[in-house]
Write an enzyme that holds these catalytic residues in place. Structure first.
Site, mmCIF file in Angstrom:
data_model
loop_
_atom_site.group_PDB
_atom_site.id
_atom_site.type_symbol
_atom_site.label_atom_id
_atom_site.label_comp_id
_atom_site.label_asym_id
_atom_site.label_seq_id
_atom_site.Cartn_x
_atom_site.Cartn_y
_atom_site.Cartn_z
ATOM 1 N N SER A 7 -71.828 -101.803 39.521
ATOM 2 C CA SER A 7 -72.620 -100.592 39.301
ATOM 3 C C SER A 7 -72.816 -100.401 37.809
ATOM 4 O O SER A 7 -71.860 -100.192 37.060
ATOM 5 C CB SER A 7 -71.896 -99.375 39.878
ATOM 6 O OG SER A 7 -72.426 -98.206 39.292
ATOM 7 N N HIS A 32 -76.105 -103.109 41.177
ATOM 8 C CA HIS A 32 -76.108 -101.815 41.867
ATOM 9 C C HIS A 32 -76.577 -100.740 40.887
ATOM 10 O O HIS A 32 -75.966 -100.523 39.841
ATOM 11 C CB HIS A 32 -74.706 -101.510 42.387
ATOM 12 C CG HIS A 32 -74.603 -100.267 43.212
ATOM 13 N ND1 HIS A 32 -74.882 -100.231 44.561
ATOM 14 C CD2 HIS A 32 -74.247 -99.005 42.871
ATOM 15 C CE1 HIS A 32 -74.691 -99.008 45.016
ATOM 16 N NE2 HIS A 32 -74.304 -98.233 44.016
ATOM 17 N N ASP A 34 -77.480 -96.831 40.344
ATOM 18 C CA ASP A 34 -77.237 -95.491 40.877
ATOM 19 C C ASP A 34 -78.248 -94.504 40.324
ATOM 20 O O ASP A 34 -78.258 -94.212 39.134
ATOM 21 C CB ASP A 34 -75.825 -95.033 40.501
ATOM 22 C CG ASP A 34 -74.769 -95.797 41.276
ATOM 23 O OD1 ASP A 34 -74.807 -95.735 42.518
ATOM 24 O OD2 ASP A 34 -73.927 -96.469 40.647
ATOM 25 N N MET A 36 -79.553 -90.671 40.403
ATOM 26 C CA MET A 36 -79.077 -89.320 40.741
ATOM 27 C C MET A 36 -80.047 -88.281 40.208
ATOM 28 O O MET A 36 -80.553 -88.419 39.097
ATOM 29 C CB MET A 36 -77.704 -89.078 40.107
ATOM 30 C CG MET A 36 -76.674 -90.130 40.438
ATOM 31 S SD MET A 36 -75.127 -89.755 39.606
ATOM 32 C CE MET A 36 -74.189 -91.229 40.014
ATOM 33 N N HIS A 65 -79.289 -97.417 44.810
ATOM 34 C CA HIS A 65 -78.588 -96.393 45.582
ATOM 35 C C HIS A 65 -79.159 -95.036 45.191
ATOM 36 O O HIS A 65 -78.865 -94.519 44.115
ATOM 37 C CB HIS A 65 -77.081 -96.509 45.256
ATOM 38 C CG HIS A 65 -76.218 -95.489 45.929
ATOM 39 N ND1 HIS A 65 -74.906 -95.288 45.569
ATOM 40 C CD2 HIS A 65 -76.462 -94.634 46.943
ATOM 41 C CE1 HIS A 65 -74.384 -94.331 46.328
ATOM 42 N NE2 HIS A 65 -75.312 -93.916 47.163
ATOM 43 N N MET A 67 -79.211 -91.364 45.221
ATOM 44 C CA MET A 67 -78.472 -90.125 45.490
ATOM 45 C C MET A 67 -79.393 -88.985 45.112
ATOM 46 O O MET A 67 -79.179 -88.270 44.133
ATOM 47 C CB MET A 67 -77.171 -90.117 44.674
ATOM 48 C CG MET A 67 -76.126 -91.053 45.266
ATOM 49 S SD MET A 67 -74.824 -91.454 44.097
ATOM 50 C CE MET A 67 -75.605 -92.800 43.222
ATOM 51 N N MET A 138 -69.453 -94.474 51.492
ATOM 52 C CA MET A 138 -68.922 -93.988 50.210
ATOM 53 C C MET A 138 -67.408 -93.799 50.326
ATOM 54 O O MET A 138 -66.927 -93.161 51.257
ATOM 55 C CB MET A 138 -69.566 -92.648 49.834
ATOM 56 C CG MET A 138 -71.041 -92.699 49.477
ATOM 57 S SD MET A 138 -71.479 -93.823 48.137
ATOM 58 C CE MET A 138 -70.499 -93.200 46.777
ATOM 59 N N PHE A 144 -70.177 -89.662 40.405
ATOM 60 C CA PHE A 144 -69.512 -90.117 39.183
ATOM 61 C C PHE A 144 -68.759 -91.427 39.416
ATOM 62 O O PHE A 144 -68.219 -91.648 40.508
ATOM 63 C CB PHE A 144 -68.518 -89.052 38.697
ATOM 64 C CG PHE A 144 -69.181 -87.739 38.404
ATOM 65 C CD1 PHE A 144 -69.756 -87.496 37.156
ATOM 66 C CD2 PHE A 144 -69.269 -86.767 39.390
ATOM 67 C CE1 PHE A 144 -70.406 -86.288 36.907
ATOM 68 C CE2 PHE A 144 -69.921 -85.558 39.143
ATOM 69 C CZ PHE A 144 -70.486 -85.317 37.899
ATOM 70 N N ASP A 176 -68.559 -98.215 48.273
ATOM 71 C CA ASP A 176 -68.887 -97.798 46.908
ATOM 72 C C ASP A 176 -67.943 -96.675 46.503
ATOM 73 O O ASP A 176 -67.934 -95.611 47.125
ATOM 74 C CB ASP A 176 -70.346 -97.325 46.888
ATOM 75 C CG ASP A 176 -70.843 -96.937 45.507
ATOM 76 O OD1 ASP A 176 -70.085 -97.070 44.526
ATOM 77 O OD2 ASP A 176 -72.019 -96.498 45.426
ATOM 78 N N GLY A 178 -64.329 -96.451 43.610
ATOM 79 C CA GLY A 178 -62.906 -96.737 43.438
ATOM 80 C C GLY A 178 -62.482 -98.137 43.843
ATOM 81 O O GLY A 178 -61.305 -98.379 44.118
ATOM 82 N N GLY A 198 -67.875 -100.347 39.724
ATOM 83 C CA GLY A 198 -68.390 -99.868 38.449
ATOM 84 C C GLY A 198 -67.364 -100.044 37.357
ATOM 85 O O GLY A 198 -67.369 -101.034 36.613
ATOM 86 N N SER A 199 -66.432 -99.094 37.292
ATOM 87 C CA SER A 199 -65.461 -99.148 36.193
ATOM 88 C C SER A 199 -64.588 -100.394 36.267
ATOM 89 O O SER A 199 -64.274 -100.986 35.222
ATOM 90 C CB SER A 199 -64.616 -97.875 36.152
ATOM 91 O OG SER A 199 -64.310 -97.423 37.432
HETATM 92 C C1 DX5 Z 1 -70.824 -92.999 42.493
HETATM 93 C C2 DX5 Z 1 -71.695 -94.216 42.441
HETATM 94 C C3 DX5 Z 1 -70.935 -95.468 42.257
HETATM 95 C C4 DX5 Z 1 -70.123 -95.553 41.001
HETATM 96 C C5 DX5 Z 1 -68.917 -96.360 41.353
HETATM 97 O O1 DX5 Z 1 -71.569 -91.927 42.934
HETATM 98 O O2 DX5 Z 1 -72.432 -94.349 43.646
HETATM 99 O O3 DX5 Z 1 -71.770 -96.615 42.428
HETATM 100 O O4 DX5 Z 1 -70.766 -96.134 39.904
HETATM 101 O O5 DX5 Z 1 -68.050 -96.364 40.265
HETATM 102 P P1 DX5 Z 1 -66.529 -96.833 40.398
HETATM 103 O O6 DX5 Z 1 -66.527 -98.242 40.874
HETATM 104 O O7 DX5 Z 1 -66.028 -96.661 38.998
HETATM 105 O O8 DX5 Z 1 -65.865 -95.896 41.371
HETATM 106 ZN ZN ZN Z 2 -73.534 -96.272 44.024
#
Ligand code: DX5
Ligand code: ZN
Length: 216
Positions: A7, A32, A34, A36, A65, A67, A138, A144, A176, A178, A198-199
């Site tokens: 992400s 990926h 995101d 928003m 994705h 949102m 999710m 976030f 998606d 954590g 992501g992180s």
């Molecule tokens: C959250 C996003 C994710 C996010 C995941 O709303 O949809 O794609 O970037 O980030 P991590 O992998 O750090 O949880």
């Molecule tokens: Zn996402």
């Protein structure tokens, strides 16, 4: 085969092209993205112009994705912007509009995905399964990066895996939120085949090693 979708919410936006070009060689399968709108989720990220720019330079397919509230208003434009896969949220509009949005994505020749927030039961995806190329479960509240993985989503994931195997083989099952090396294993055991990270990806000292560990 297990696929990884980093992400870019956790990428360095100043060096986005560099970060995106590094994904494929390190073992990623999708980018990926995101999107928003500050309404469906309490955060604003990126929109159409940035997706268009990423599509121009990304060697990997774009997993977008959305949102956003009432995604039917925008799905066609995200397809035109270069998304390969467009995922909407089942909570974001009426049943009729959700169906129409999935049909529109497919009519554009793109893959259609449907996502469920943590509070939404597995059953919510059932009426749409035949229109879906991907279901996204999710494992955090959307909005976030960097949140803690919700292990209590695993029964839902497993239930949806059962339905996919029975009624819609070939449909991908994505998680998606954590995802790290430990939680990736839990997701795999419960039926996920696409892991968003992501992180964990962007903070990994060696993303290629992270990808190899998650896919092994
Ligand atoms: C959250 C996003 C994710 C996010 C995941 O709303 O949809 O794609 O970037 O980030 P991590 O992998 O750090 O949880
Ligand atoms: Zn996402």
């Amino acid at each position: 085969m297990i696929k990884i979708a980093p992400s870019i919410l956790s990428a360095d936006f100043v060096n986005l092209e560099r970060d995106i070009r590094a994904l494929g060689p390190a073992g990623a399968d999708y980018v990926h993205v995101d999107v928003m709108d500050g309404l469906f989720v309490p955060n604003i990220s990126i929109g159409l112009p940035v997706v268009k720019a990423i599509a121009r330079i990304s060697p990997l397919p774009l997993d977008v994705h959305l949102m956003i509230d009432r995604p039917l208003r925008y799905v066609e434009r995200f397809c035109e912007a270069g998304a390969d896969l467009v995922t909407i949220h089942v909570e974001a509009d009426t049943a009729e509009h959700t169906r129409q949005a999935l049909e529109t994505i497919r009519a554009c020749g793109r893959k259609a995905g449907l996502s469920v927030k943590p509070g939404t039961p597995a059953e919510a995806v059932l009426p749409y399964l035949e229109l879906c190329d991907l279901i996204l479960v999710m494992t955090v509240e959307p909005g976030f990066g960097g949140q803690k993985f919700m292990a209590d989503m695993m029964p839902k994931l497993r239930t949806i895996r059962g339905w996919i195997d029975e009624r819609r083989p070939g449909c991908e099952l994505e998680v998606d939120g954590g995802v790290n090396t430990e939680t990736a294993m839990v997701c795999r055991e419960n039926g996920a085949n696409v892991l968003v990270a992501g992180s964990a990806w962007f903070k990994a000292p060696d993303p290629a090693a992270f990808a190899a560990a998650v896919k092994a």
